[in-house]
Design a protein around this motif. Structure first.
Motif, mmCIF file in Angstrom:
data_model
loop_
_atom_site.group_PDB
_atom_site.id
_atom_site.type_symbol
_atom_site.label_atom_id
_atom_site.label_comp_id
_atom_site.label_asym_id
_atom_site.label_seq_id
_atom_site.Cartn_x
_atom_site.Cartn_y
_atom_site.Cartn_z
ATOM 1 N N PHE A 1 0.827 -1.210 0.000
ATOM 2 C CA PHE A 1 0.000 0.000 0.000
ATOM 3 C C PHE A 1 0.862 1.262 0.000
ATOM 4 N N ASN A 2 1.825 1.290 -0.924
ATOM 5 C CA ASN A 2 2.740 2.422 -1.118
ATOM 6 C C ASN A 2 3.655 2.698 0.073
ATOM 7 N N ARG A 3 3.825 1.730 0.946
ATOM 8 C CA ARG A 3 4.734 1.860 2.088
ATOM 9 C C ARG A 3 5.862 0.857 1.909
ATOM 10 N N SER A 4 7.103 1.332 1.944
ATOM 11 C CA SER A 4 8.270 0.460 1.800
ATOM 12 C C SER A 4 8.525 -0.287 3.109
ATOM 13 N N VAL A 5 8.686 -1.610 3.008
ATOM 14 C CA VAL A 5 8.950 -2.431 4.191
ATOM 15 C C VAL A 5 10.096 -3.395 3.897
ATOM 16 N N ALA A 6 10.776 -3.808 4.957
ATOM 17 C CA ALA A 6 11.849 -4.789 4.834
ATOM 18 C C ALA A 6 11.261 -6.103 4.332
ATOM 19 N N THR A 7 12.009 -6.779 3.465
ATOM 20 C CA THR A 7 11.546 -8.040 2.895
ATOM 21 C C THR A 7 12.606 -9.119 3.101
ATOM 22 N N TYR A 8 12.159 -10.246 3.629
ATOM 23 C CA TYR A 8 13.053 -11.342 3.987
ATOM 24 C C TYR A 8 12.696 -12.613 3.222
ATOM 25 N N ASP A 9 13.710 -13.419 2.961
ATOM 26 C CA ASP A 9 13.548 -14.738 2.353
ATOM 27 C C ASP A 9 13.227 -15.725 3.480
ATOM 28 N N MET A 10 12.027 -16.304 3.437
ATOM 29 C CA MET A 10 11.565 -17.213 4.494
ATOM 30 C C MET A 10 12.506 -18.401 4.682
ATOM 31 N N ARG A 11 12.952 -19.014 3.586
ATOM 32 C CA ARG A 11 13.836 -20.185 3.686
ATOM 33 C C ARG A 11 15.137 -19.804 4.385
ATOM 34 N N LYS A 12 15.679 -18.625 4.069
ATOM 35 C CA LYS A 12 16.905 -18.175 4.732
ATOM 36 C C LYS A 12 16.664 -17.954 6.217
ATOM 37 N N CYS A 13 15.503 -17.421 6.576
ATOM 38 C CA CYS A 13 15.165 -17.227 7.999
ATOM 39 C C CYS A 13 15.127 -18.566 8.723
ATOM 40 N N ILE A 14 14.484 -19.550 8.110
ATOM 41 C CA ILE A 14 14.396 -20.882 8.715
ATOM 42 C C ILE A 14 15.792 -21.477 8.868
ATOM 43 N N ASN A 15 16.629 -21.321 7.852
ATOM 44 C CA ASN A 15 17.997 -21.840 7.942
ATOM 45 C C ASN A 15 18.807 -21.152 9.038
ATOM 46 N N ILE A 16 18.570 -19.865 9.243
ATOM 47 C CA ILE A 16 19.247 -19.148 10.331
ATOM 48 C C ILE A 16 18.862 -19.759 11.671
#
Length: 87
Positions: free
Chosen positions: A36-51
């Protein structure tokens, strides 16, 4: 991706100085999402799980459950990060 994590964070905060970042998941930060025209941080779910598996010694099932309950299931306002599953 040629940008460092700090450069990505800087880019996001230039466009939304209230953007929220997920603690401990810098290595999974892949860019900026626009909701909705708001910039937000975007993460790779698989990388999060691996972390979680590698740094917190969780099984894959534990990591998926943790992500679902504590991370992706937590809405903290319009600046909440986005988590994507890449196929």
């Amino acid at each position: 991706n040629n940008m460092s994590i700090e450069e990505i964070k800087h880019y996001i905060t230039q466009h939304n100085d209230e953007a929220i970042f997920a603690d401990g998941f810098d290595d999974a930060l892949i860019g900026v999402g626009v909701v909705f025209n708001r910039s937000v941080a975007t993460y790779d779910m698989r990388k999060c799980i691996n972390i979680l598996i590698n740094k917190d010694d969780m099984t894959e099932e534990e990591a998926v459950d943790f992500m679902s309950y504590n991370i992706t299931g937590s809405y903290v306002g319009e600046n909440t990060p986005v988590f994507v599953e890449l196929f």
